[in-house]
Design a protein around this motif. Sequence first.
Motif, PDB file in Angstrom:
ATOM      1  N   ARG B  22       0.823  -1.219   0.000  1.00 15.15           N
ATOM      2  CA  ARG B  22       0.000   0.000   0.000  1.00 15.15           C
ATOM      3  C   ARG B  22       0.862   1.277   0.000  1.00 15.15           C
ATOM      4  O   ARG B  22       0.560   2.238  -0.705  1.00 15.15           O
ATOM      5  N   GLU B  41      -7.009   0.668  -7.127  1.00 14.68           N
ATOM      6  CA  GLU B  41      -7.675   0.145  -5.941  1.00 14.68           C
ATOM      7  C   GLU B  41      -6.815  -0.971  -5.367  1.00 14.68           C
ATOM      8  O   GLU B  41      -6.148  -1.674  -6.123  1.00 14.68           O
ATOM      9  N   ILE B  42      -6.842  -1.116  -4.050  1.00 15.42           N
ATOM     10  CA  ILE B  42      -6.163  -2.238  -3.393  1.00 15.42           C
ATOM     11  C   ILE B  42      -7.164  -2.945  -2.496  1.00 15.42           C
ATOM     12  O   ILE B  42      -7.900  -2.299  -1.743  1.00 15.42           O
ATOM     13  N   ASP B  43      -7.194  -4.281  -2.577  1.00 16.47           N
ATOM     14  CA  ASP B  43      -8.066  -5.113  -1.740  1.00 16.47           C
ATOM     15  C   ASP B  43      -7.212  -6.052  -0.897  1.00 16.47           C
ATOM     16  O   ASP B  43      -6.221  -6.601  -1.392  1.00 16.47           O
ATOM     17  N   GLU B  44      -7.638  -6.251   0.330  1.00 15.04           N
ATOM     18  CA  GLU B  44      -6.975  -7.240   1.194  1.00 15.04           C
ATOM     19  C   GLU B  44      -7.991  -8.327   1.522  1.00 15.04           C
ATOM     20  O   GLU B  44      -9.046  -8.055   2.115  1.00 15.04           O
ATOM     21  N   GLY B  45      -7.694  -9.561   1.144  1.00 15.08           N
ATOM     22  CA  GLY B  45      -8.636 -10.673   1.322  1.00 15.08           C
ATOM     23  C   GLY B  45      -8.962 -10.926   2.787  1.00 15.08           C
ATOM     24  O   GLY B  45      -8.056 -10.976   3.617  1.00 15.08           O
ATOM     25  N   ILE B  46     -10.245 -11.049   3.118  1.00 13.57           N
ATOM     26  CA  ILE B  46     -10.622 -11.341   4.505  1.00 13.57           C
ATOM     27  C   ILE B  46     -11.429 -12.635   4.653  1.00 13.57           C
ATOM     28  O   ILE B  46     -11.431 -13.223   5.715  1.00 13.57           O
ATOM     29  N   ALA B  47     -12.122 -13.080   3.616  1.00 15.35           N
ATOM     30  CA  ALA B  47     -12.914 -14.310   3.738  1.00 15.35           C
ATOM     31  C   ALA B  47     -13.243 -14.849   2.348  1.00 15.35           C
ATOM     32  O   ALA B  47     -13.207 -14.119   1.353  1.00 15.35           O
ATOM     33  N   ALA B  55      -9.947 -16.589   2.310  1.00 16.14           N
ATOM     34  CA  ALA B  55     -10.069 -15.865   1.045  1.00 16.14           C
ATOM     35  C   ALA B  55      -9.196 -16.549  -0.002  1.00 16.14           C
ATOM     36  O   ALA B  55      -8.059 -16.906   0.292  1.00 16.14           O
ATOM     37  N   PHE B  57      -7.763 -15.183  -2.448  1.00 18.22           N
ATOM     38  CA  PHE B  57      -6.655 -14.295  -2.799  1.00 18.22           C
ATOM     39  C   PHE B  57      -6.259 -13.464  -1.578  1.00 18.22           C
ATOM     40  O   PHE B  57      -7.111 -12.890  -0.902  1.00 18.22           O
ATOM     41  N   VAL B  58      -4.960 -13.398  -1.319  1.00 20.65           N
ATOM     42  CA  VAL B  58      -4.438 -12.628  -0.187  1.00 20.65           C
ATOM     43  C   VAL B  58      -4.630 -11.138  -0.443  1.00 20.65           C
ATOM     44  O   VAL B  58      -4.940 -10.367   0.472  1.00 20.65           O
ATOM     45  N   LEU B  60      -5.433  -8.097  -3.937  1.00 17.28           N
ATOM     46  CA  LEU B  60      -5.618  -7.776  -5.350  1.00 17.28           C
ATOM     47  C   LEU B  60      -5.332  -6.299  -5.522  1.00 17.28           C
ATOM     48  O   LEU B  60      -5.551  -5.506  -4.590  1.00 17.28           O
TER      49      LEU B  60
END
Lengths: 104, 104
Positions: B22, B41-47, B55, B57-58, B60
């Motif tokens: 990030r 955009e940044i995503d952090e896998g939670i489920a 999740a 993916f860890v 994206l």
Amino acid sequence: MIKVTVLYPATDGARFDHAYYRDSHLPMIQARLGAACLGYEIDEGIAGDAPGNAAPFVALCHIFSDSLESFQAAFAPHAEEIVGDVAHYTSIAPVMQFSKVVVR
Amino acid sequence: MIKVTVLYPATDGARFDHAYYRDSHLPMIQARLGAACLGYEIDEGIAGDAPGNAAPFVALCHIFSDSLESFQAAFAPHAEEIVGDVAHYTSIAPVMQFSKVVVR
């Protein structure tokens, strides 16, 4: 904020109706979720890691919501209708992920 | 508009430094791409498909650009630096996809 991402892995001979997905499926989800849907994005795969290589996913959608709990509370009463609509546009088994939105 | 999505599949024992991703990796890409990066955009896998399921993916990221060609013209001169930075935050081999943005 969280994001619900649904991914449709590319599969030989798979069927995917992008127009139905855009014009019917996602608008229906937005209508059912109401305020729990803060917006959504739809992607159509065009290439993989280099142009000419197939995209690993035929399509993706990303639904934004305040929290995992608010999304699920709004989704649960309509799960049967929403999941039942999938066969109308694809033969691919979707992959689903909940993410924390770090940067939007 | 196109979107370049980079996905990091969850792998046993894998390393991923979300803070570096990030605070350093994505800002560096944005700086190198200049006007060819319309945002990211940044995503952090939670489920996964249900809370409690891992999740797929860890993490994206999604980089928006006017076209595949403009992204690649801006990326190519910095590819070595950008790809070389990956080992600083993860041991996961990323999956890459170019998509047409249908709805944003």
